[in-house]
Scaffold this active site. Structure first.
Site, PDB file in Angstrom:
ATOM      1  NE  ARG A  74      -4.128  -1.418  -0.040  1.00 35.32           N
ATOM      2  CZ  ARG A  74      -5.174  -1.553   0.754  1.00 35.32           C
ATOM      3  NH1 ARG A  74      -5.367  -0.737   1.738  1.00 35.32           N
ATOM      4  NH2 ARG A  74      -6.038  -2.506   0.521  1.00 35.32           N
ATOM      5  NE  ARG A  78      -7.686   6.233   2.817  1.00 35.26           N
ATOM      6  CZ  ARG A  78      -8.594   5.257   2.899  1.00 35.26           C
ATOM      7  NH1 ARG A  78      -9.679   5.315   2.173  1.00 35.26           N
ATOM      8  NH2 ARG A  78      -8.442   4.246   3.722  1.00 35.26           N
ATOM      9  NE  ARG A  87      -9.578   6.942  -3.651  1.00 40.69           N
ATOM     10  CZ  ARG A  87     -10.873   7.134  -3.540  1.00 40.69           C
ATOM     11  NH1 ARG A  87     -11.521   7.823  -4.437  1.00 40.69           N
ATOM     12  NH2 ARG A  87     -11.536   6.622  -2.517  1.00 40.69           N
ATOM     13  CG  ASP A 123      -8.586  -3.505  -4.478  1.00 36.39           C
ATOM     14  OD1 ASP A 123      -8.109  -2.820  -3.560  1.00 36.39           O
ATOM     15  OD2 ASP A 123      -9.295  -4.509  -4.260  1.00 36.39           O
ATOM     16  CE1 TYR A 198     -12.940  -7.911   1.696  1.00 33.62           C
ATOM     17  CE2 TYR A 198     -11.106  -9.003   0.591  1.00 33.62           C
ATOM     18  CZ  TYR A 198     -11.582  -8.108   1.537  1.00 33.62           C
ATOM     19  OH  TYR A 198     -10.703  -7.408   2.312  1.00 33.62           O
TER      20      TYR A 198
HETATM   21  C1  LIG Z   1      -7.418  -7.209   1.113  1.00 32.20           C
HETATM   22  C2  LIG Z   1      -6.941  -6.346  -0.034  1.00 32.20           C
HETATM   23  C3  LIG Z   1      -7.746  -5.430  -0.780  1.00 32.20           C
HETATM   24  N1  LIG Z   1      -6.921  -4.866  -1.738  1.00 32.20           N
HETATM   25  C4  LIG Z   1      -5.644  -5.354  -1.626  1.00 32.20           C
HETATM   26  C5  LIG Z   1      -5.661  -6.310  -0.579  1.00 32.20           C
HETATM   27  C6  LIG Z   1      -4.484  -7.151  -0.172  1.00 32.20           C
HETATM   28  C7  LIG Z   1      -3.534  -6.369   0.675  1.00 32.20           C
HETATM   29  C8  LIG Z   1      -4.042  -6.075   2.073  1.00 32.20           C
HETATM   30  O1  LIG Z   1      -4.316  -7.014   2.823  1.00 32.20           O
HETATM   31  O2  LIG Z   1      -4.132  -4.880   2.398  1.00 32.20           O
HETATM   32  C9  LIG Z   1      -4.479  -5.069  -2.461  1.00 32.20           C
HETATM   33  C10 LIG Z   1      -4.268  -3.667  -2.909  1.00 32.20           C
HETATM   34  N2  LIG Z   1      -5.133  -2.626  -2.944  1.00 32.20           N
HETATM   35  C11 LIG Z   1      -4.538  -1.513  -3.459  1.00 32.20           C
HETATM   36  C12 LIG Z   1      -3.230  -1.870  -3.833  1.00 32.20           C
HETATM   37  C13 LIG Z   1      -2.348  -0.890  -4.602  1.00 32.20           C
HETATM   38  C14 LIG Z   1      -0.935  -0.969  -4.627  1.00 32.20           C
HETATM   39  C15 LIG Z   1      -0.215  -0.556  -3.349  1.00 32.20           C
HETATM   40  O3  LIG Z   1       0.016  -1.433  -2.493  1.00 32.20           O
HETATM   41  O4  LIG Z   1       0.186   0.616  -3.240  1.00 32.20           O
HETATM   42  C16 LIG Z   1      -3.033  -3.198  -3.457  1.00 32.20           C
HETATM   43  C17 LIG Z   1      -1.789  -4.075  -3.601  1.00 32.20           C
HETATM   44  C18 LIG Z   1      -5.125  -0.189  -3.674  1.00 32.20           C
HETATM   45  C19 LIG Z   1      -6.172   0.215  -2.701  1.00 32.20           C
HETATM   46  N3  LIG Z   1      -7.313  -0.462  -2.419  1.00 32.20           N
HETATM   47  C20 LIG Z   1      -8.063   0.247  -1.529  1.00 32.20           C
HETATM   48  C21 LIG Z   1      -7.373   1.436  -1.197  1.00 32.20           C
HETATM   49  C22 LIG Z   1      -7.863   2.516  -0.205  1.00 32.20           C
HETATM   50  C23 LIG Z   1      -8.929   3.374  -0.782  1.00 32.20           C
HETATM   51  C24 LIG Z   1      -8.357   4.587  -1.467  1.00 32.20           C
HETATM   52  O5  LIG Z   1      -7.398   5.186  -1.016  1.00 32.20           O
HETATM   53  O6  LIG Z   1      -8.885   4.963  -2.507  1.00 32.20           O
HETATM   54  C25 LIG Z   1      -6.199   1.446  -1.961  1.00 32.20           C
HETATM   55  C26 LIG Z   1      -5.173   2.530  -2.030  1.00 32.20           C
HETATM   56  C27 LIG Z   1      -9.409  -0.150  -1.052  1.00 32.20           C
HETATM   57  C28 LIG Z   1      -9.435  -1.472  -0.428  1.00 32.20           C
HETATM   58  N4  LIG Z   1      -9.353  -2.660  -1.122  1.00 32.20           N
HETATM   59  C29 LIG Z   1      -9.355  -3.707  -0.217  1.00 32.20           C
HETATM   60  C30 LIG Z   1      -9.433  -3.160   1.092  1.00 32.20           C
HETATM   61  C31 LIG Z   1      -9.464  -3.954   2.376  1.00 32.20           C
HETATM   62  C32 LIG Z   1      -9.479  -1.756   0.956  1.00 32.20           C
HETATM   63  C33 LIG Z   1      -9.447  -0.720   2.083  1.00 32.20           C
HETATM   64  C34 LIG Z   1     -10.682   0.088   2.263  1.00 32.20           C
HETATM   65  C35 LIG Z   1     -10.317   1.467   2.872  1.00 32.20           C
HETATM   66  O7  LIG Z   1      -9.464   1.521   3.769  1.00 32.20           O
HETATM   67  O8  LIG Z   1     -10.865   2.458   2.429  1.00 32.20           O
HETATM   68  C36 LIG Z   1      -9.187  -5.125  -0.613  1.00 32.20           C
END
Ligand SMILES: Cc1c2[nH]c(c1CCC(=O)O)Cc1[nH]c(c(CCC(=O)O)c1C)Cc1[nH]c(c(CCC(=O)O)c1C)Cc1[nH]c(c(C)c1CCC(=O)O)C2
Length: 393
Positions: A74, A78, A87, A123, A198
Protein backbone atom coordinates in the site's frame (compact mmCIF):
# COMPACT_ATOMS: atom_id res chain seq x y z
CA UNK A 1 17.37 23.46 -40.33
CA UNK A 2 14.60 21.43 -38.67
CA UNK A 3 16.57 18.24 -39.34
CA UNK A 4 19.65 19.73 -37.66
CA UNK A 5 17.67 20.89 -34.67
CA UNK A 6 16.01 17.47 -34.27
CA UNK A 7 19.29 15.57 -34.50
CA UNK A 8 20.97 17.99 -32.08
CA UNK A 9 18.16 17.43 -29.58
CA UNK A 10 18.40 13.68 -30.04
CA UNK A 11 22.18 13.56 -29.53
CA UNK A 12 21.86 15.84 -26.49
CA UNK A 13 19.20 13.59 -24.94
CA UNK A 14 21.30 10.46 -25.45
CA UNK A 15 24.42 12.17 -24.03
CA UNK A 16 22.44 13.29 -20.97
CA UNK A 17 21.15 9.78 -20.35
CA UNK A 18 24.62 8.25 -20.63
CA UNK A 19 26.03 10.83 -18.19
CA UNK A 20 23.21 10.21 -15.73
CA UNK A 21 23.79 6.50 -15.90
CA UNK A 22 27.53 6.80 -15.26
CA UNK A 23 26.94 9.26 -12.45
CA UNK A 24 24.33 7.06 -10.76
CA UNK A 25 26.48 3.96 -10.79
CA UNK A 26 29.45 5.98 -9.50
CA UNK A 27 27.37 7.37 -6.63
CA UNK A 28 25.60 4.20 -5.54
CA UNK A 29 28.26 1.65 -6.35
CA UNK A 30 25.30 -0.67 -6.95
CA UNK A 31 25.20 -2.93 -9.95
CA UNK A 32 22.99 -1.41 -12.57
CA UNK A 33 21.73 -3.22 -15.57
CA UNK A 34 19.83 -2.11 -18.59
CA UNK A 35 16.06 -2.57 -18.68
CA UNK A 36 16.27 -6.02 -20.17
CA UNK A 37 16.87 -8.69 -17.58
CA UNK A 38 14.86 -11.46 -19.12
CA UNK A 39 15.78 -11.77 -22.79
CA UNK A 40 12.99 -14.27 -23.36
CA UNK A 41 10.39 -11.55 -22.93
CA UNK A 42 11.69 -8.70 -25.02
CA UNK A 43 8.23 -8.34 -26.49
CA UNK A 44 7.88 -5.07 -24.64
CA UNK A 45 10.00 -2.40 -26.24
CA UNK A 46 12.00 -0.40 -23.72
CA UNK A 47 14.78 2.10 -23.72
CA UNK A 48 18.07 0.27 -23.43
CA UNK A 49 19.56 3.28 -21.65
CA UNK A 50 17.14 3.41 -18.71
CA UNK A 51 18.75 3.16 -15.29
CA UNK A 52 17.53 -0.01 -13.71
CA UNK A 53 17.82 -0.86 -10.03
CA UNK A 54 17.49 -4.65 -9.82
CA UNK A 55 18.36 -5.05 -6.10
CA UNK A 56 14.83 -6.21 -5.31
CA UNK A 57 14.87 -8.92 -7.99
CA UNK A 58 18.28 -10.16 -6.94
CA UNK A 59 17.29 -10.41 -3.28
CA UNK A 60 14.18 -12.38 -4.33
CA UNK A 61 16.49 -14.75 -6.19
CA UNK A 62 18.56 -15.27 -3.00
CA UNK A 63 21.53 -13.35 -4.41
CA UNK A 64 23.74 -11.27 -2.13
CA UNK A 65 23.07 -7.55 -2.56
CA UNK A 66 25.07 -4.53 -1.35
CA UNK A 67 22.00 -2.92 0.18
CA UNK A 68 18.75 -4.47 1.41
CA UNK A 69 15.88 -3.67 -0.98
CA UNK A 70 12.76 -2.07 0.48
CA UNK A 71 9.21 -1.37 -0.69
CA UNK A 72 5.92 -1.03 1.17
CA UNK A 73 2.60 -2.74 0.71
CA UNK A 74 0.00 0.00 0.00
CA UNK A 75 2.82 2.40 -0.81
CA UNK A 76 0.44 4.33 -3.07
CA UNK A 77 -2.35 5.62 -0.90
CA UNK A 78 -4.05 8.11 1.30
CA UNK A 79 -1.00 9.00 3.45
CA UNK A 80 0.15 11.01 0.41
CA UNK A 81 -1.53 14.41 -0.22
CA UNK A 82 -0.99 14.14 -4.00
CA UNK A 83 -2.77 10.78 -4.02
CA UNK A 84 -5.65 12.25 -2.03
CA UNK A 85 -5.90 15.08 -4.57
CA UNK A 86 -6.19 12.55 -7.41
CA UNK A 87 -8.79 10.58 -5.44
CA UNK A 88 -10.94 13.72 -5.25
CA UNK A 89 -11.27 13.52 -9.04
CA UNK A 90 -11.28 9.75 -9.60
CA UNK A 91 -12.58 6.77 -7.67
CA UNK A 92 -10.21 3.87 -7.08
CA UNK A 93 -11.75 1.90 -9.95
CA UNK A 94 -11.58 4.96 -12.23
CA UNK A 95 -7.87 5.36 -11.51
CA UNK A 96 -7.39 1.76 -12.64
CA UNK A 97 -9.38 2.46 -15.80
CA UNK A 98 -7.18 5.42 -16.82
CA UNK A 99 -3.67 4.12 -17.54
CA UNK A 100 -2.06 7.57 -17.48
CA UNK A 101 -3.46 8.20 -13.97
CA UNK A 102 -2.64 4.68 -12.74
CA UNK A 103 0.92 5.12 -14.03
CA UNK A 104 1.30 8.41 -12.17
CA UNK A 105 -0.05 6.96 -8.92
CA UNK A 106 2.16 3.86 -9.18
CA UNK A 107 5.26 6.01 -9.72
CA UNK A 108 4.59 8.48 -6.87
CA UNK A 109 6.08 6.40 -4.03
CA UNK A 110 9.08 5.40 -6.15
CA UNK A 111 9.94 9.05 -6.75
CA UNK A 112 9.01 10.33 -3.29
CA UNK A 113 10.22 7.53 -1.02
CA UNK A 114 13.05 6.03 -3.05
CA UNK A 115 11.79 2.46 -2.71
CA UNK A 116 13.39 -0.35 -4.73
CA UNK A 117 10.20 -1.69 -6.34
CA UNK A 118 6.90 -0.35 -7.63
CA UNK A 119 3.59 -2.15 -7.20
CA UNK A 120 0.93 -1.84 -9.86
CA UNK A 121 -1.87 0.43 -8.74
CA UNK A 122 -4.93 -1.79 -8.83
CA UNK A 123 -6.93 -3.84 -6.35
CA UNK A 124 -7.40 -7.55 -5.74
CA UNK A 125 -11.10 -7.07 -6.61
CA UNK A 126 -10.55 -5.72 -10.14
CA UNK A 127 -10.35 -9.23 -11.69
CA UNK A 128 -13.37 -10.33 -9.63
CA UNK A 129 -15.40 -7.70 -11.50
CA UNK A 130 -13.94 -9.01 -14.76
CA UNK A 131 -15.10 -12.54 -13.81
CA UNK A 132 -18.64 -11.18 -13.85
CA UNK A 133 -19.21 -10.45 -10.15
CA UNK A 134 -19.86 -6.73 -9.61
CA UNK A 135 -18.33 -5.12 -6.51
CA UNK A 136 -17.99 -1.73 -4.93
CA UNK A 137 -15.15 -0.40 -2.78
CA UNK A 138 -16.48 1.54 0.21
CA UNK A 139 -14.14 3.97 1.87
CA UNK A 140 -12.87 2.77 5.26
CA UNK A 141 -14.84 -0.45 4.79
CA UNK A 142 -13.39 -2.32 1.81
CA UNK A 143 -14.90 -4.36 -1.02
CA UNK A 144 -18.64 -4.99 -0.92
CA UNK A 145 -20.52 -7.44 -3.18
CA UNK A 146 -24.30 -7.08 -3.50
CA UNK A 147 -24.98 -10.65 -4.66
CA UNK A 148 -22.47 -12.95 -2.96
CA UNK A 149 -21.63 -16.48 -4.11
CA UNK A 150 -23.71 -19.14 -2.39
CA UNK A 151 -24.76 -21.75 -4.96
CA UNK A 152 -23.40 -23.85 -7.81
CA UNK A 153 -24.88 -21.55 -10.41
CA UNK A 154 -23.03 -18.58 -8.90
CA UNK A 155 -19.70 -20.37 -9.29
CA UNK A 156 -20.56 -21.66 -12.77
CA UNK A 157 -21.34 -18.12 -13.94
CA UNK A 158 -17.84 -16.85 -13.07
CA UNK A 159 -15.69 -16.43 -16.18
CA UNK A 160 -11.98 -17.08 -16.47
CA UNK A 161 -11.39 -14.00 -18.59
CA UNK A 162 -8.81 -12.83 -21.08
CA UNK A 163 -7.29 -9.62 -19.68
CA UNK A 164 -6.58 -8.32 -23.21
CA UNK A 165 -10.33 -8.29 -23.66
CA UNK A 166 -11.70 -7.47 -20.19
CA UNK A 167 -8.93 -5.47 -18.53
CA UNK A 168 -6.95 -3.93 -21.42
CA UNK A 169 -6.35 -0.74 -19.37
CA UNK A 170 -4.51 -2.74 -16.68
CA UNK A 171 -2.19 -4.31 -19.26
CA UNK A 172 -1.67 -0.90 -20.88
CA UNK A 173 -0.72 0.56 -17.47
CA UNK A 174 1.84 -2.22 -17.00
CA UNK A 175 3.29 -1.68 -20.50
CA UNK A 176 3.64 2.05 -19.94
CA UNK A 177 5.19 1.53 -16.51
CA UNK A 178 7.71 -1.03 -17.67
CA UNK A 179 9.02 1.55 -20.14
CA UNK A 180 9.22 4.34 -17.60
CA UNK A 181 10.25 2.80 -14.28
CA UNK A 182 13.80 2.52 -13.02
CA UNK A 183 12.80 -0.19 -10.54
CA UNK A 184 11.01 -3.51 -11.09
CA UNK A 185 7.21 -3.48 -11.28
CA UNK A 186 5.39 -5.97 -9.07
CA UNK A 187 2.13 -7.26 -10.51
CA UNK A 188 -0.36 -8.88 -8.14
CA UNK A 189 -3.48 -10.92 -7.61
CA UNK A 190 -5.60 -11.84 -4.59
CA UNK A 191 -5.29 -15.51 -3.60
CA UNK A 192 -8.33 -17.80 -3.84
CA UNK A 193 -9.11 -17.93 -0.10
CA UNK A 194 -8.95 -14.16 0.35
CA UNK A 195 -10.95 -13.47 -2.83
CA UNK A 196 -13.48 -16.15 -1.83
CA UNK A 197 -13.83 -14.51 1.59
CA UNK A 198 -15.18 -11.33 -0.10
CA UNK A 199 -17.14 -13.22 -2.76
CA UNK A 200 -18.91 -15.53 -0.29
CA UNK A 201 -19.37 -13.15 2.67
CA UNK A 202 -20.33 -10.23 0.43
CA UNK A 203 -17.85 -7.93 2.19
CA UNK A 204 -15.15 -7.73 4.84
CA UNK A 205 -15.61 -10.16 7.71
CA UNK A 206 -14.29 -10.77 11.19
CA UNK A 207 -14.71 -14.53 11.41
CA UNK A 208 -15.42 -15.75 7.84
CA UNK A 209 -18.37 -17.86 8.97
CA UNK A 210 -20.02 -18.27 5.56
CA UNK A 211 -16.71 -18.93 3.83
CA UNK A 212 -15.62 -21.58 6.31
CA UNK A 213 -19.09 -23.09 6.27
CA UNK A 214 -18.95 -23.53 2.49
CA UNK A 215 -15.44 -24.93 2.81
CA UNK A 216 -16.40 -27.74 5.20
CA UNK A 217 -20.03 -28.45 4.31
CA UNK A 218 -19.71 -28.16 0.52
CA UNK A 219 -16.09 -29.16 -0.17
CA UNK A 220 -17.05 -29.96 -3.78
CA UNK A 221 -18.44 -26.47 -4.41
CA UNK A 222 -15.53 -24.91 -2.49
CA UNK A 223 -13.05 -26.75 -4.71
CA UNK A 224 -14.93 -25.64 -7.82
CA UNK A 225 -14.58 -22.04 -6.65
CA UNK A 226 -10.89 -22.52 -5.76
CA UNK A 227 -10.25 -24.08 -9.20
CA UNK A 228 -11.91 -21.28 -11.09
CA UNK A 229 -10.03 -18.62 -9.12
CA UNK A 230 -6.75 -20.51 -9.62
CA UNK A 231 -7.33 -20.64 -13.40
CA UNK A 232 -8.03 -16.90 -13.40
CA UNK A 233 -4.95 -16.14 -11.27
CA UNK A 234 -2.59 -18.18 -13.46
CA UNK A 235 -3.88 -16.62 -16.66
CA UNK A 236 -4.01 -13.04 -15.33
CA UNK A 237 -0.54 -13.44 -13.77
CA UNK A 238 0.87 -14.60 -17.09
CA UNK A 239 -0.71 -11.66 -18.91
CA UNK A 240 0.73 -9.21 -16.36
CA UNK A 241 4.24 -10.64 -16.81
CA UNK A 242 3.92 -10.63 -20.60
CA UNK A 243 2.98 -6.95 -20.37
CA UNK A 244 6.11 -6.20 -18.30
CA UNK A 245 5.61 -7.09 -14.61
CA UNK A 246 8.92 -8.33 -13.17
CA UNK A 247 7.55 -10.14 -10.11
CA UNK A 248 4.12 -11.26 -8.87
CA UNK A 249 2.75 -11.03 -5.36
CA UNK A 250 -0.21 -13.19 -4.40
CA UNK A 251 -2.10 -11.51 -1.54
CA UNK A 252 -3.70 -14.03 0.81
CA UNK A 253 -4.31 -11.44 3.50
CA UNK A 254 -6.99 -13.35 5.40
CA UNK A 255 -5.87 -17.00 5.09
CA UNK A 256 -4.24 -16.74 8.53
CA UNK A 257 -7.76 -17.16 9.91
CA UNK A 258 -7.55 -20.87 9.07
CA UNK A 259 -6.25 -23.61 11.34
CA UNK A 260 -3.12 -25.18 9.81
CA UNK A 261 -4.94 -28.46 9.11
CA UNK A 262 -7.64 -26.61 7.19
CA UNK A 263 -5.07 -24.64 5.22
CA UNK A 264 -3.38 -27.90 4.20
CA UNK A 265 -6.63 -29.57 3.24
CA UNK A 266 -8.69 -26.79 1.66
CA UNK A 267 -6.20 -24.24 0.32
CA UNK A 268 -2.66 -25.56 -0.06
CA UNK A 269 -3.27 -27.83 -3.10
CA UNK A 270 -4.76 -24.86 -4.98
CA UNK A 271 -1.80 -22.63 -4.04
CA UNK A 272 0.61 -25.34 -5.20
CA UNK A 273 -1.19 -25.51 -8.53
CA UNK A 274 -1.05 -21.71 -8.87
CA UNK A 275 2.70 -21.45 -8.20
CA UNK A 276 3.35 -24.45 -10.44
CA UNK A 277 1.41 -22.67 -13.19
CA UNK A 278 3.25 -19.37 -12.70
CA UNK A 279 6.74 -20.89 -12.36
CA UNK A 280 7.47 -21.04 -16.11
CA UNK A 281 7.27 -17.22 -16.18
CA UNK A 282 10.66 -17.17 -14.36
CA UNK A 283 9.78 -14.20 -12.15
CA UNK A 284 9.86 -14.05 -8.32
CA UNK A 285 6.57 -15.27 -6.85
CA UNK A 286 5.73 -13.75 -3.46
CA UNK A 287 3.10 -15.33 -1.20
CA UNK A 288 1.84 -12.99 1.51
CA UNK A 289 -0.66 -13.29 4.35
CA UNK A 290 -1.36 -11.77 7.76
CA UNK A 291 -1.41 -13.79 11.00
CA UNK A 292 0.30 -16.67 9.24
CA UNK A 293 2.90 -17.53 11.91
CA UNK A 294 1.77 -21.15 12.20
CA UNK A 295 1.41 -21.46 8.42
CA UNK A 296 4.85 -20.22 7.34
CA UNK A 297 6.29 -23.70 6.80
CA UNK A 298 3.27 -24.59 4.66
CA UNK A 299 3.58 -21.29 2.77
CA UNK A 300 7.15 -22.24 1.83
CA UNK A 301 5.91 -25.64 0.65
CA UNK A 302 3.47 -24.10 -1.86
CA UNK A 303 6.24 -23.40 -4.36
CA UNK A 304 6.39 -19.61 -3.79
CA UNK A 305 9.91 -18.18 -4.08
CA UNK A 306 9.40 -15.40 -1.49
CA UNK A 307 7.30 -15.66 1.68
CA UNK A 308 5.79 -12.59 3.35
CA UNK A 309 6.03 -12.39 7.14
CA UNK A 310 4.09 -10.14 9.50
CA UNK A 311 5.43 -8.54 12.70
CA UNK A 312 3.98 -11.20 15.01
CA UNK A 313 6.80 -13.58 14.09
CA UNK A 314 10.48 -12.67 14.65
CA UNK A 315 12.31 -13.05 11.35
CA UNK A 316 14.79 -15.55 12.79
CA UNK A 317 11.82 -17.77 13.75
CA UNK A 318 10.27 -17.27 10.31
CA UNK A 319 13.55 -18.40 8.75
CA UNK A 320 13.52 -21.58 10.87
CA UNK A 321 9.98 -22.27 9.74
CA UNK A 322 10.47 -21.75 6.00
CA UNK A 323 13.92 -23.37 5.82
CA UNK A 324 16.39 -22.52 3.04
CA UNK A 325 15.80 -21.86 -0.63
CA UNK A 326 13.07 -19.27 -0.07
CA UNK A 327 13.47 -15.50 0.34
CA UNK A 328 11.68 -13.63 3.13
CA UNK A 329 9.84 -10.32 2.95
CA UNK A 330 8.73 -8.24 5.94
CA UNK A 331 8.05 -7.48 8.72
CA UNK A 332 7.98 -3.98 10.24
CA UNK A 333 4.79 -3.30 12.19
CA UNK A 334 2.93 -0.50 10.27
CA UNK A 335 1.82 0.94 13.64
CA UNK A 336 5.50 1.55 14.50
CA UNK A 337 5.67 4.18 11.75
CA UNK A 338 3.99 6.30 14.43
CA UNK A 339 6.82 5.67 16.94
CA UNK A 340 9.64 8.14 17.72
CA UNK A 341 12.40 8.02 15.09
CA UNK A 342 14.95 6.43 17.47
CA UNK A 343 12.50 3.62 18.26
CA UNK A 344 11.72 3.12 14.58
CA UNK A 345 15.42 2.86 13.80
CA UNK A 346 16.05 0.39 16.63
CA UNK A 347 13.25 -1.86 15.42
CA UNK A 348 14.27 -1.62 11.76
CA UNK A 349 17.85 -2.59 12.63
CA UNK A 350 16.63 -5.54 14.64
CA UNK A 351 14.71 -6.76 11.57
CA UNK A 352 17.63 -6.05 9.23
CA UNK A 353 20.12 -7.95 11.39
CA UNK A 354 17.91 -11.03 11.49
CA UNK A 355 16.65 -10.80 7.92
CA UNK A 356 19.96 -10.13 6.23
CA UNK A 357 21.76 -13.01 7.97
CA UNK A 358 21.16 -15.04 4.83
CA UNK A 359 20.89 -13.65 1.27
CA UNK A 360 17.28 -13.38 0.17
CA UNK A 361 15.69 -10.66 2.28
CA UNK A 362 13.36 -7.86 1.21
CA UNK A 363 12.42 -5.22 3.79
CA UNK A 364 8.72 -4.40 3.90
CA UNK A 365 5.95 -3.80 6.40
CA UNK A 366 4.07 -6.73 7.88
CA UNK A 367 0.90 -5.29 6.25
CA UNK A 368 -0.14 -2.15 4.39
CA UNK A 369 0.75 1.49 5.15
CA UNK A 370 -1.99 3.08 7.30
CA UNK A 371 -3.71 6.09 5.70
CA UNK A 372 -2.70 8.47 8.55
CA UNK A 373 1.02 7.62 8.33
CA UNK A 374 3.42 10.57 8.07
CA UNK A 375 5.21 10.41 4.71
CA UNK A 376 8.45 11.54 6.40
CA UNK A 377 8.36 8.46 8.62
CA UNK A 378 8.30 6.28 5.47
CA UNK A 379 11.22 8.23 3.97
CA UNK A 380 13.14 7.86 7.22
CA UNK A 381 12.57 4.11 7.22
CA UNK A 382 13.80 3.79 3.62
CA UNK A 383 16.96 5.71 4.57
CA UNK A 384 17.59 3.46 7.58
CA UNK A 385 17.25 0.34 5.42
CA UNK A 386 19.49 1.70 2.66
CA UNK A 387 22.18 2.77 5.16
CA UNK A 388 22.41 -0.77 6.54
CA UNK A 389 25.27 -2.88 5.23
CA UNK A 390 24.09 -6.50 4.97
CA UNK A 391 27.66 -7.76 4.64
CA UNK A 392 28.78 -6.07 7.86
CA UNK A 393 25.63 -7.31 9.68
C1 LIG B 1 -7.42 -7.21 1.11
C2 LIG B 1 -6.94 -6.35 -0.03
C3 LIG B 1 -7.75 -5.43 -0.78
N1 LIG B 1 -6.92 -4.87 -1.74
C4 LIG B 1 -5.64 -5.35 -1.63
C5 LIG B 1 -5.66 -6.31 -0.58
C6 LIG B 1 -4.48 -7.15 -0.17
C7 LIG B 1 -3.53 -6.37 0.67
C8 LIG B 1 -4.04 -6.08 2.07
O1 LIG B 1 -4.32 -7.01 2.82
O2 LIG B 1 -4.13 -4.88 2.40
C9 LIG B 1 -4.48 -5.07 -2.46
C10 LIG B 1 -4.27 -3.67 -2.91
N2 LIG B 1 -5.13 -2.63 -2.94
C11 LIG B 1 -4.54 -1.51 -3.46
C12 LIG B 1 -3.23 -1.87 -3.83
C13 LIG B 1 -2.35 -0.89 -4.60
C14 LIG B 1 -0.94 -0.97 -4.63
C15 LIG B 1 -0.21 -0.56 -3.35
O3 LIG B 1 0.02 -1.43 -2.49
O4 LIG B 1 0.19 0.62 -3.24
C16 LIG B 1 -3.03 -3.20 -3.46
C17 LIG B 1 -1.79 -4.07 -3.60
C18 LIG B 1 -5.13 -0.19 -3.67
C19 LIG B 1 -6.17 0.22 -2.70
N3 LIG B 1 -7.31 -0.46 -2.42
C20 LIG B 1 -8.06 0.25 -1.53
C21 LIG B 1 -7.37 1.44 -1.20
C22 LIG B 1 -7.86 2.52 -0.21
C23 LIG B 1 -8.93 3.37 -0.78
C24 LIG B 1 -8.36 4.59 -1.47
O5 LIG B 1 -7.40 5.19 -1.02
O6 LIG B 1 -8.88 4.96 -2.51
C25 LIG B 1 -6.20 1.45 -1.96
C26 LIG B 1 -5.17 2.53 -2.03
C27 LIG B 1 -9.41 -0.15 -1.05
C28 LIG B 1 -9.43 -1.47 -0.43
N4 LIG B 1 -9.35 -2.66 -1.12
C29 LIG B 1 -9.35 -3.71 -0.22
C30 LIG B 1 -9.43 -3.16 1.09
C31 LIG B 1 -9.46 -3.95 2.38
C32 LIG B 1 -9.48 -1.76 0.96
C33 LIG B 1 -9.45 -0.72 2.08
C34 LIG B 1 -10.68 0.09 2.26
C35 LIG B 1 -10.32 1.47 2.87
O7 LIG B 1 -9.46 1.52 3.77
O8 LIG B 1 -10.86 2.46 2.43
C36 LIG B 1 -9.19 -5.12 -0.61
Amino acid sequence: MTVWRTSYKFVKKIAQRICMRLLASAITGEDRVTGIDNPRKVRVKRSSLTLFNDTFLRACRLEQTKTVPVWFMRQAGRYDADYRAIRERYSLVEICEHPEVAVEVTKMPVDKLGVDAAILFSDIMIPVGAMGLPFEIRENVGPVIASPIRHERDVERLQVFDAQEKLPHVLETIRLLSNELSVPLIGFMGAPFTLASYMVEGGPSRDYLQTKQMMVSRPDLWQQLMDKLADMIIRYGREQVEAGAKALQVFDSWVGSLAPGDFVRYVKPTMQRIFEGLKPLSVPLIYFGVNTGELLGEFAATGASVVGVDWRVPLARARERVGGGVALQGNFDPAMLFAPRSEMERRALEILKQGAKDPGFVFNLGHGVKPTTDIDALKFLVDVVHAFDPLAG
